[in-house]
Motif scaffolding. Sequence first.
Motif, PDB file in Angstrom:
ATOM      1  N   UNK A  72     113.343  48.903  63.966  1.00 33.49           N
ATOM      2  CA  UNK A  72     113.082  47.870  62.960  1.00 33.49           C
ATOM      3  C   UNK A  72     111.632  47.375  63.022  1.00 33.49           C
ATOM      4  N   UNK A  73     111.161  47.087  64.240  1.00 30.68           N
ATOM      5  CA  UNK A  73     109.797  46.573  64.358  1.00 30.68           C
ATOM      6  C   UNK A  73     108.764  47.612  63.922  1.00 30.68           C
ATOM      7  N   UNK A  74     109.021  48.844  64.277  1.00 31.46           N
ATOM      8  CA  UNK A  74     108.077  49.902  63.913  1.00 31.46           C
ATOM      9  C   UNK A  74     108.073  50.135  62.409  1.00 31.46           C
ATOM     10  N   UNK A  75     109.268  50.099  61.805  1.00 30.36           N
ATOM     11  CA  UNK A  75     109.337  50.243  60.341  1.00 30.36           C
ATOM     12  C   UNK A  75     108.602  49.087  59.671  1.00 30.36           C
ATOM     13  N   UNK A  76     108.775  47.881  60.238  1.00 26.31           N
ATOM     14  CA  UNK A  76     108.047  46.738  59.694  1.00 26.31           C
ATOM     15  C   UNK A  76     106.539  46.899  59.831  1.00 26.31           C
ATOM     16  N   UNK A  77     106.099  47.466  60.951  1.00 30.13           N
ATOM     17  CA  UNK A  77     104.647  47.610  61.160  1.00 30.13           C
ATOM     18  C   UNK A  77     104.051  48.629  60.197  1.00 30.13           C
ATOM     19  N   UNK A  78     104.724  49.781  60.001  1.00 30.96           N
ATOM     20  CA  UNK A  78     104.164  50.757  59.062  1.00 30.96           C
ATOM     21  C   UNK A  78     104.262  50.247  57.634  1.00 30.96           C
ATOM     22  N   UNK A  79     105.294  49.439  57.360  1.00 27.68           N
ATOM     23  CA  UNK A  79     105.367  48.826  56.032  1.00 27.68           C
ATOM     24  C   UNK A  79     104.184  47.891  55.816  1.00 27.68           C
ATOM     25  N   UNK A  80     103.849  47.111  56.859  1.00 28.45           N
ATOM     26  CA  UNK A  80     102.689  46.230  56.768  1.00 28.45           C
ATOM     27  C   UNK A  80     101.409  47.048  56.584  1.00 28.45           C
ATOM     28  N   UNK A  81     101.328  48.195  57.268  1.00 33.90           N
ATOM     29  CA  UNK A  81     100.144  49.042  57.121  1.00 33.90           C
ATOM     30  C   UNK A  81     100.020  49.579  55.697  1.00 33.90           C
ATOM     31  N   UNK A  82     101.152  49.998  55.127  1.00 37.84           N
ATOM     32  CA  UNK A  82     101.128  50.502  53.758  1.00 37.84           C
ATOM     33  C   UNK A  82     100.746  49.393  52.786  1.00 37.84           C
ATOM     34  N   UNK A  83     101.318  48.201  53.007  1.00 36.14           N
ATOM     35  CA  UNK A  83     100.978  47.069  52.147  1.00 36.14           C
ATOM     36  C   UNK A  83      99.485  46.760  52.262  1.00 36.14           C
ATOM     37  N   UNK A  84      98.958  46.791  53.490  1.00 36.81           N
ATOM     38  CA  UNK A  84      97.525  46.560  53.679  1.00 36.81           C
ATOM     39  C   UNK A  84      96.684  47.599  52.969  1.00 36.81           C
ATOM     40  N   UNK A  85      97.138  48.866  53.036  1.00 30.99           N
ATOM     41  CA  UNK A  85      96.392  49.931  52.360  1.00 30.99           C
ATOM     42  C   UNK A  85      96.422  49.739  50.847  1.00 30.99           C
ATOM     43  N   UNK A  86      97.587  49.361  50.319  1.00 34.50           N
ATOM     44  CA  UNK A  86      97.691  49.111  48.876  1.00 34.50           C
ATOM     45  C   UNK A  86      96.811  47.927  48.476  1.00 34.50           C
ATOM     46  N   UNK A  87      96.830  46.871  49.294  1.00 38.59           N
ATOM     47  CA  UNK A  87      95.980  45.714  48.995  1.00 38.59           C
ATOM     48  C   UNK A  87      94.502  46.099  49.045  1.00 38.59           C
ATOM     49  N   UNK A  88      94.147  46.959  50.003  1.00 36.21           N
ATOM     50  CA  UNK A  88      92.756  47.391  50.102  1.00 36.21           C
ATOM     51  C   UNK A  88      92.332  48.147  48.853  1.00 36.21           C
ATOM     52  N   UNK A  89      93.176  49.091  48.421  1.00 33.74           N
ATOM     53  CA  UNK A  89      92.841  49.868  47.225  1.00 33.74           C
ATOM     54  C   UNK A  89      92.771  48.959  46.003  1.00 33.74           C
TER      55      UNK A  89
END
Length: 637
Positions: A72-89
Amino acid sequence: MATHPPYSALHDGQSESDLEVDRFENQASPRMSVHSHANGGVSEIDSTDVHMYPQIDAETKQPGFDWSGSWAWEIGSVTLAVVGLVLLVAFLVTINNTPYATWKYTVSPNTIVSIIVTITKAAVLVAVSSCLGQLKWNLFQNPAPLYHIQVIDQASRGPWGSLEVLLRGIFGSKTGSLTYIGAFLTVLALAVDPFAQQILTFPPRTVTALNATAFAQASHQWYGTGDSDGSLTFLELPPILVTALLSGLLQTHTPLKPRCNASSCKFPEFITLGMCSKCKDTTSQTNQKCQVPEYAAFWDKVHPAFRETPTNCSYQTASNFSFDFDGFQSTSYWDSNSGLDGFQSTNNDNVMFNMQHWSSRPRENNTIFDIQTPIVSLIEIDYTNPVFYTLSNATAPPTKPLVTECAVYFCERRYSASLYPPGTQNSRPMQVVDTQQLIATDVPKESRTKSSTIPVYFAPPDGSATLSKNPSYSMDHHTFNSFKPAMIRIFNNTTDLTQSDVLDLTTFLRKGSLSQLLDSMSTSVTDVLRANRLGKPILGKAFRIETFIHIRWPWIILPVIVTLGSIALLLGTAIESKRRKAVLWKCMALPLLSSHLYTTPENETASVRSVDRMTDKWKKMRAVMVQEEGPLTFREK
């Protein structure tokens, strides 16, 4: 990790702890009453006689979700990474190609990018670290060197351990492809921040400037104010045009520049009424006829052969302009054998003639070259080079003077489109690319009583087309008629160079190139005609320099690769862990404290106190992890 020898038995195979448990269970409780029955000698406990501690009724707690034992924590972390990448773009798309001046926040765009990338990288490393931690447990589902526990655990903690994993993989140590991917992502994450700093650039660009002035000047007509009192000055050329003529000839004229109060201005092509000039060296086309003069004073001091020297010459140019030279201003002679001055000998065989003559002679309305009706045409005669004679060429005619013929005429001038940068030294953006001769039509007769508003219209010669789509050109007749006498007075000059030069216009005309001087004069007069009150502005475009935010998209590839790689690593690790039915210990070190390690006697490590010896032994031992009922066990294979 406790180490027990597998071959020593305690109390029939029971360990000391097991014996203690048995002794504890066999002790009679002081609160129990035990009754013996005679039949069979079997003792029986009467449940009714047993007195126990009061029992507490408690509800059985349902086990909660095992957060640490799931992904769960790891899925949450990669989800946060994807969200960060989308926000960056999204952020980069929003600010791309926008003026930096519109950024109204205290924090710079680079700082925003750095914050997003840092959060994204941290979230990625959480997942990667957990995957590496779990992969060390998965590795020992099959026999593997015990030292790999140490290696992979260090890789889960940072780049140095990950680099060690990669180096060991190069040299043959096998820790699994997913481990290599996780180690590679950890090392690659070091370059994410430097790459992120390269995403934004701030180049200056030229943009349209609003509320700026940008126009050039052009005119198709000229009408002077004129005098109405009938005085002699009525027919004179307006002072502003006289000044233009003289400043052009003296090359002190400042070219008419367009108006531009921005960083730069761009102007379209335009056509205007103006003045043009054309010059040609016609020395070779000038006919020369020379005769022997009837008497020359120098004959008494030279060789008799020079009595036949034809020094009396007449000339006719290609445009039928005629002029004569009937003698030279000064003569030098000497005896080439004795080297004595000519005044001491009457048989000198070397003669040098000096004409020392320069003149410009204007004419009015004479067709010259292809110019049908010039304002003036003129001829420049430059006879300043000496003529040398010896006995071998005593009867030859003298060399010709340098002859230049020119024409000054009205024309239309086409200026090229140009970009004008104010402040640039020696900048001449207004360049003439084409001209067309104009001739006056229906010229009224000069009269002091006529109004100066009576126009003289211009048109190209027969068979020619105008450069402009609006071919209406005109000038008041007083100004038109005043150009001719003014130029005739200016260019009617002759000088004897044997006399002292005085500072007059002749000095400037003689010292410079007549072609360049007339071109400068024509430009000067054209600029005055362009800037008159009846002209029209040629509107241009004004530009200014502004800093923009530009995104260099290739530099975002590395953060994208690291994020997608972490997602792939998490999926691969989760699938492998499920296939192996492995407990998700991940980065936990506690299971190792409660585990058992069964080794052969020669690989016993309990008494080893040297780091190098411990490392060597663990590199040699291959073990497999047993996850059956009971403690976690590593058995040497």
